[in-house]
Design a protein around this motif. Structure first.
Motif, PDB file in Angstrom:
ATOM      1  N   TYR A 258       0.836  -1.200   0.000  1.00  0.00           N
ATOM      2  CA  TYR A 258       0.000   0.000   0.000  1.00  0.00           C
ATOM      3  C   TYR A 258       0.873   1.253   0.000  1.00  0.00           C
ATOM      4  CZ  TYR A 258      -3.549  -3.365   1.502  1.00  0.00           C
ATOM      5  OH  TYR A 258      -4.389  -4.451   1.583  1.00  0.00           O
ATOM      6  N   ILE A 259       0.269   2.354  -0.416  1.00  0.00           N
ATOM      7  CA  ILE A 259       0.986   3.622  -0.427  1.00  0.00           C
ATOM      8  C   ILE A 259       0.916   4.307   0.922  1.00  0.00           C
ATOM      9  CG2 ILE A 259      -0.924   5.134  -1.155  1.00  0.00           C
ATOM     10  CD1 ILE A 259       2.716   5.159  -2.494  1.00  0.00           C
ATOM     11  N   SER A 260      -0.037   3.914   1.772  1.00  0.00           N
ATOM     12  CA  SER A 260      -0.178   4.513   3.098  1.00  0.00           C
ATOM     13  C   SER A 260      -0.905   3.540   4.011  1.00  0.00           C
ATOM     14  CB  SER A 260      -0.967   5.827   3.020  1.00  0.00           C
ATOM     15  OG  SER A 260      -2.337   5.566   2.731  1.00  0.00           O
ATOM     16  N   ALA A 261      -0.886   3.826   5.293  1.00  0.00           N
ATOM     17  CA  ALA A 261      -1.597   2.979   6.251  1.00  0.00           C
ATOM     18  C   ALA A 261      -3.107   3.062   6.034  1.00  0.00           C
ATOM     19  CB  ALA A 261      -1.236   3.388   7.681  1.00  0.00           C
ATOM     20  N   TYR A 262      -3.607   4.266   5.733  1.00  0.00           N
ATOM     21  CA  TYR A 262      -5.045   4.424   5.546  1.00  0.00           C
ATOM     22  C   TYR A 262      -5.547   3.634   4.341  1.00  0.00           C
ATOM     23  CZ  TYR A 262      -9.616   6.686   5.223  1.00  0.00           C
ATOM     24  OH  TYR A 262     -10.975   6.932   5.171  1.00  0.00           O
TER      25      TYR A 262
END
Length: 373
Positions: A258-262
């Motif tokens: 993923y590009i971020s945790a969210y």
């Protein structure tokens, strides 16, 4: 965002400029040709009502506004208030607001001076989103598009004894809590959520991702490839967010895919985070290309990496963009650290995130191709 030159004197000007500081020419951004231009009044000068202006020079050849003659415009009605909007309106468009400003349908209580300043900051970020979306071929700029094909915006403030305003997207409407325009509040929320990055333009790019998912992915031939890569969006969205926010952000294992945790919260959020990141990429690459940036990495690389305009036709393929992106972000972070700031780009693109960014790139390029027909 690229930089521009005043077409009256050639001096450097910027996307937000209202006037050339070198020659004093009035400037306006012309959405139909996506350029900054010096404009001259045909009737009353500023600050009279915005009508009867013409561009000093014709639009560049090959643009939608190319007629070989200087074009007539009116200036956005928000040019002379706190918004300082510098967009122009084509002569045959009967609206008082420009294409960007008219997308905002709801505003917070203007009797609160803080809300006025917040609105102005958000509108400035919205104009940048408009530019990037138009350059990518995601929206028409002639004022003739179906309004449902462009996002609409609701800029709201929390009210006493009412539920908090939640930033989000639903049925083509992007809602933004205007308190996000306050730097201190945005930093507080970023730290509370353990986020590495939180900006106004980041919010708008993320929410525009939800808007364009509905228009580019849902019901299209991209839906099944999307599900194979991002996951099945039919899972319960509200429950997924509840589970996500119930976890300790520091325990989320997202870095490989993923590009971020969210982005781990739900396939829709994964798409929106990736979409926003793609817009970050093309905007920063265009900025670097407009400065003719070449980077020689300090590891002995002989040939410097030259930035190419991601909006060129034909534009660079995704692998070329990524090859430019990595050294550019290294330079960017080194420069911000030199000024005592944290990294401007606090991300590492993992193999999984790279595949998703490539998917966004392919979807956008297909859309741009169909808009050119």
């Amino acid at each position: 965002m690229r930089v521009f030159n005043c077409d009256a004197c050639g001096h450097l000007v910027f996307f937000e400029s209202l006037q050339c500081v070198h020659c004093g020419a009035a400037l306006a951004f012309l959405p139909d040709s996506l350029r900054m231009a010096s404009v001259r009044p045909e009737s009353a000068p500023e600050p009279s009502p915005p009508h009867g202006w013409h561009s000093a020079k014709p639009a560049p050849q090959g643009t939608s506004a190319d007629s070989g003659q200087p074009l007539r415009y009116r200036l956005c009605a928000h040019r002379h208030d706190i918004s300082l909007c510098n967009f122009a309106i084509a002569e045959d468009d009967n609206q008082d607001l420009c294409l960007s400003c008219r997308q905002t349908l709801w505003l917070p209580d203007a009797s609160n001076p803080a809300n006025q300043m917040r609105w102005a900051k958000i509108e400035a970020a919205k104009r940048l989103l408009f530019y990037t979306s138009a350059k990518l071929g995601l929206m028409r700029t002639d004022g003739k598009a179906d309004p449902d094909q462009h996002p609409r915006f609701s800029l709201l403030a929390d009210m006493p004894d009412a539920a908090p305003v939640l930033t989000g997207h639903a049925h083509g409407m992007i809602t933004l809590n205007v308190v996000e325009a306050d730097d201190e509040e945005r930093v507080r929320r970023r730290l509370a959520l353990h986020e590495p990055y939180r900006t106004l333009i980041g919010h708008l790019r993320h929410e525009s991702g939800h808007f364009y998912w509905d228009r580019l992915i849902a019901g299209s031939h991209w839906l099944e490839p999307f599900r194979a890569l991002f996951g099945d969006e039919r899972q319960d969205y509200a429950q997924a967010l509840k589970v996500h926010y119930g976890k300790d952000p520091l325990t989320l294992h997202w870095q490989e895919d993923y590009i971020s945790a969210y982005a781990t919260a739900h396939p829709w959020e994964d798409w929106a985070e990736t979409w926003a990141h793609y817009l970050h990429m093309v905007d920063l690459l265009e900025t670097a290309a407009s400065y003719d940036t070449h980077i020689r990495l300090p590891d002995g690389m002989v040939q410097p990496v030259g930035m190419r305009d991601p909006f060129a036709r034909p534009g660079p393929d995704f692998d070329t963009m990524l090859a430019q992106w990595v050294p550019l972000t290294l330079l960017l972070n080194s420069m911000t650290r030199s000024l005592g700031h944290v990294d401007a780009y606090p991300f590492t693109i993992s193999p999984g995130a790279r595949r998703k960014l490539r998917f966004v790139h392919d979807v956008v390029r297909e859309r741009a191709g169909s808009m050119a027909l």
